[in-house]
Enzyme design. Sequence first.
Site, PDB file in Angstrom:
ATOM      1  N   SER A 102      72.711  21.633  68.525  1.00 55.34           N
ATOM      2  CA  SER A 102      73.137  22.006  69.871  1.00 55.34           C
ATOM      3  C   SER A 102      72.288  21.276  70.907  1.00 55.34           C
ATOM      4  O   SER A 102      71.145  20.898  70.630  1.00 55.34           O
ATOM      5  CB  SER A 102      72.933  23.510  70.058  1.00 55.34           C
ATOM      6  OG  SER A 102      73.092  23.878  71.400  1.00 55.34           O
ATOM      7  N   ILE A 154      84.337  27.043  65.618  1.00 55.47           N
ATOM      8  CA  ILE A 154      84.371  25.624  65.217  1.00 55.47           C
ATOM      9  C   ILE A 154      84.673  25.503  63.711  1.00 55.47           C
ATOM     10  O   ILE A 154      85.447  24.638  63.291  1.00 55.47           O
ATOM     11  CB  ILE A 154      83.013  24.957  65.547  1.00 55.47           C
ATOM     12  CG1 ILE A 154      82.752  25.018  67.061  1.00 55.47           C
ATOM     13  CG2 ILE A 154      82.986  23.512  65.056  1.00 55.47           C
ATOM     14  CD1 ILE A 154      81.313  24.675  67.473  1.00 55.47           C
ATOM     15  N   TYR A 193      66.905  30.808  69.162  1.00 53.65           N
ATOM     16  CA  TYR A 193      68.092  29.966  68.956  1.00 53.65           C
ATOM     17  C   TYR A 193      67.736  28.496  69.172  1.00 53.65           C
ATOM     18  O   TYR A 193      68.077  27.635  68.357  1.00 53.65           O
ATOM     19  CB  TYR A 193      69.205  30.410  69.913  1.00 53.65           C
ATOM     20  CG  TYR A 193      70.499  29.638  69.729  1.00 53.65           C
ATOM     21  CD1 TYR A 193      71.336  29.915  68.644  1.00 53.65           C
ATOM     22  CD2 TYR A 193      70.866  28.637  70.618  1.00 53.65           C
ATOM     23  CE1 TYR A 193      72.525  29.193  68.463  1.00 53.65           C
ATOM     24  CE2 TYR A 193      72.056  27.923  70.450  1.00 53.65           C
ATOM     25  CZ  TYR A 193      72.870  28.205  69.368  1.00 53.65           C
ATOM     26  OH  TYR A 193      74.045  27.490  69.181  1.00 53.65           O
ATOM     27  N   SER A 224      85.592  31.690  61.853  1.00 52.55           N
ATOM     28  CA  SER A 224      85.870  31.717  63.296  1.00 52.55           C
ATOM     29  C   SER A 224      85.385  30.434  63.971  1.00 52.55           C
ATOM     30  O   SER A 224      84.703  29.610  63.352  1.00 52.55           O
ATOM     31  CB  SER A 224      85.237  32.946  63.963  1.00 52.55           C
ATOM     32  OG  SER A 224      83.862  32.981  63.706  1.00 52.55           O
ATOM     33  N   LYS A 280      67.822  25.359  66.454  1.00 52.52           N
ATOM     34  CA  LYS A 280      68.671  24.181  66.651  1.00 52.52           C
ATOM     35  C   LYS A 280      67.834  22.890  66.640  1.00 52.52           C
ATOM     36  O   LYS A 280      68.327  21.833  66.233  1.00 52.52           O
ATOM     37  CB  LYS A 280      69.487  24.321  67.948  1.00 52.52           C
ATOM     38  CG  LYS A 280      70.521  25.441  67.889  1.00 52.52           C
ATOM     39  CD  LYS A 280      71.669  25.142  66.952  1.00 52.52           C
ATOM     40  CE  LYS A 280      71.951  26.192  65.938  1.00 52.52           C
ATOM     41  NZ  LYS A 280      73.052  25.851  65.015  1.00 52.52           N
TER      42      LYS A 280
HETATM   43  N1  LIG Z   1      80.004  27.548  70.742  1.00 56.08           N
HETATM   44  C1  LIG Z   1      79.153  26.707  71.293  1.00 56.08           C
HETATM   45  O1  LIG Z   1      79.190  26.439  72.518  1.00 56.08           O
HETATM   46  C2  LIG Z   1      78.119  26.032  70.451  1.00 56.08           C
HETATM   47  C3  LIG Z   1      77.258  25.120  71.105  1.00 56.08           C
HETATM   48  C4  LIG Z   1      76.286  24.471  70.361  1.00 56.08           C
HETATM   49  C5  LIG Z   1      76.191  24.698  68.992  1.00 56.08           C
HETATM   50  N2  LIG Z   1      77.039  25.585  68.386  1.00 56.08           N
HETATM   51  C6  LIG Z   1      76.865  25.796  66.932  1.00 56.08           C
HETATM   52  O2  LIG Z   1      78.114  25.700  66.274  1.00 56.08           O
HETATM   53  C7  LIG Z   1      78.103  26.485  65.093  1.00 56.08           C
HETATM   54  C8  LIG Z   1      79.357  27.330  65.025  1.00 56.08           C
HETATM   55  O3  LIG Z   1      79.325  28.243  66.097  1.00 56.08           O
HETATM   56  P1  LIG Z   1      80.631  28.822  66.817  1.00 56.08           P
HETATM   57  O4  LIG Z   1      80.437  28.611  68.262  1.00 56.08           O
HETATM   58  O5  LIG Z   1      81.858  28.330  66.155  1.00 56.08           O
HETATM   59  O6  LIG Z   1      80.406  30.386  66.544  1.00 56.08           O
HETATM   60  P2  LIG Z   1      81.276  31.486  65.798  1.00 56.08           P
HETATM   61  O7  LIG Z   1      82.700  31.420  66.216  1.00 56.08           O
HETATM   62  O8  LIG Z   1      80.547  32.756  65.961  1.00 56.08           O
HETATM   63  O9  LIG Z   1      81.210  31.008  64.274  1.00 56.08           O
HETATM   64  C9  LIG Z   1      80.025  31.165  63.533  1.00 56.08           C
HETATM   65  C10 LIG Z   1      80.387  31.301  62.071  1.00 56.08           C
HETATM   66  O10 LIG Z   1      79.201  31.575  61.310  1.00 56.08           O
HETATM   67  C11 LIG Z   1      79.435  32.744  60.524  1.00 56.08           C
HETATM   68  N3  LIG Z   1      78.198  33.463  60.253  1.00 56.08           N
HETATM   69  C12 LIG Z   1      77.337  34.040  61.133  1.00 56.08           C
HETATM   70  N4  LIG Z   1      76.340  34.663  60.473  1.00 56.08           N
HETATM   71  C13 LIG Z   1      76.566  34.480  59.148  1.00 56.08           C
HETATM   72  C14 LIG Z   1      75.922  34.905  57.967  1.00 56.08           C
HETATM   73  N5  LIG Z   1      74.810  35.687  57.978  1.00 56.08           N
HETATM   74  N6  LIG Z   1      76.427  34.528  56.772  1.00 56.08           N
HETATM   75  C15 LIG Z   1      77.555  33.788  56.698  1.00 56.08           C
HETATM   76  N7  LIG Z   1      78.244  33.360  57.794  1.00 56.08           N
HETATM   77  C16 LIG Z   1      77.741  33.716  58.996  1.00 56.08           C
HETATM   78  C17 LIG Z   1      80.394  33.576  61.354  1.00 56.08           C
HETATM   79  O11 LIG Z   1      81.037  34.579  60.580  1.00 56.08           O
HETATM   80  P3  LIG Z   1      81.923  35.736  61.285  1.00 56.08           P
HETATM   81  O12 LIG Z   1      83.278  35.132  61.543  1.00 56.08           O
HETATM   82  O13 LIG Z   1      81.939  36.795  60.243  1.00 56.08           O
HETATM   83  O14 LIG Z   1      81.207  36.136  62.550  1.00 56.08           O
HETATM   84  C18 LIG Z   1      81.338  32.484  61.819  1.00 56.08           C
HETATM   85  O15 LIG Z   1      82.256  32.155  60.799  1.00 56.08           O
HETATM   86  C19 LIG Z   1      76.802  27.291  65.114  1.00 56.08           C
HETATM   87  O16 LIG Z   1      75.863  26.694  64.256  1.00 56.08           O
HETATM   88  C20 LIG Z   1      76.353  27.175  66.576  1.00 56.08           C
HETATM   89  O17 LIG Z   1      74.955  27.272  66.714  1.00 56.08           O
HETATM   90  C21 LIG Z   1      77.989  26.253  69.076  1.00 56.08           C
END
Ligand SMILES: NC(=O)c1ccc[n+]([C@@H]2O[C@H](COP(=O)([O-])OP(=O)(O)OC[C@H]3O[C@@H](n4cnc5c(N)ncnc54)[C@H](OP(=O)(O)O)[C@@H]3O)[C@@H](O)[C@H]2O)c1
Length: 288
Positions: free
Chosen positions: A145, A17, A170, A15, A174
């Site tokens: 982040s 990014i 969190y 899902s 980060k």
């Molecule tokens: N979105 C933002 O604004 C933002 C900002 C700063 C940093 N980030 C960072 O960007 C990265 C990606 O986040 P995102 O926003 O794309 O979130 P996301 O859509 O929730 O994607 C997170 C991914 O990690 C997987 N995941 C979570 N727990 C896991 C586990 N125990 N084992 C294996 N996979 C696991 C999720 O699997 P499922 O699909 O099964 O849930 C998903 O594929 C993260 O490290 C986050 O901290 C995001």
Amino acid sequence: MRGSPKTVVITGGTSGIGRQAVLDFARSGAVVYAVGRSAERCAAVERQLCSEVPGAPIKFLTADLSQQAQVRRLADQLKYELRASGRPLDGLVNNAGLYASRRTNTVDGIELTFAVNHLAPFLLTQLLLPLLTQSTAGRVITLSSYAHYTTLLDVQRVASPPFYLGLWAYKSSKLANVLFSMELDRRFQGSSARAFALDPGLVNTGIAGKGTDPLTRLIWYFKRRQGTPPSVPVQTLLHLVYSPQIQENPAVYWRDLHPKKPDRQALRVDLALSLWRRSCELCALPLE
Ligand SMILES: NC(=O)c1ccc[n+]([C@@H]2O[C@H](COP(=O)([O-])OP(=O)(O)OC[C@H]3O[C@@H](n4cnc5c(N)ncnc54)[C@H](OP(=O)(O)O)[C@@H]3O)[C@@H](O)[C@H]2O)c1
């Protein structure tokens, strides 16, 4: 395709990014190994992405990264796959991450946010280092982040904190992502490998809507709408993997295709080293 085809591993490919990164790396001609925690979601996303990029070499592997035994099993599978294909590993994108409003401990007895957001990438990277250093330009990119600013990290207590606040956990995880990337990049000096921490900015994904409390979900429902599409930070990921000029650029922390100064805590060599050592202990790796 940019230059010679790359082989990349992307965690959290089901899902947000990570899913976009799998798609865009596949479009660039890369061989992509994606990791997800649910076999059903992995199979469904693999089918969707392969229909979007017909013939793309995308393969999903399943591992719950909160469990160290599964991280180790994943590393063994990846080593087997890559050795069988005769390819080195050019890029490891440590993207999987979560936001947990309530405290949970993993089967290894470690606080969940720290385990998934920091220890899993730490352990997976250590186990894949022999493959990464075989590449002429191995890259380890860990998603951090802007949340890492204005926070502190208590290295001795972070795996088992005396109190729990989701946002604080969190933010600390980060900060750990940047400290890890800085230390890894120092250790890569003299080789052709590099480590980076990517700040994706605010991105419209479901991260804080999964298993969180109703207030967190409500806040995130409105906040995510101000975020960019996932394709925006993926441009920087592609740049960090493909740009030959990156090798000469000493910056570790990146956002929107440009280096950015991280928080001053992230620049502390002593803190990075003590996090490294504590992470080795928590992952039962030899101290280095
Ligand atoms: N979105 C933002 O604004 C933002 C900002 C700063 C940093 N980030 C960072 O960007 C990265 C990606 O986040 P995102 O926003 O794309 O979130 P996301 O859509 O929730 O994607 C997170 C991914 O990690 C997987 N995941 C979570 N727990 C896991 C586990 N125990 N084992 C294996 N996979 C696991 C999720 O699997 P499922 O699909 O099964 O849930 C998903 O594929 C993260 O490290 C986050 O901290 C995001």
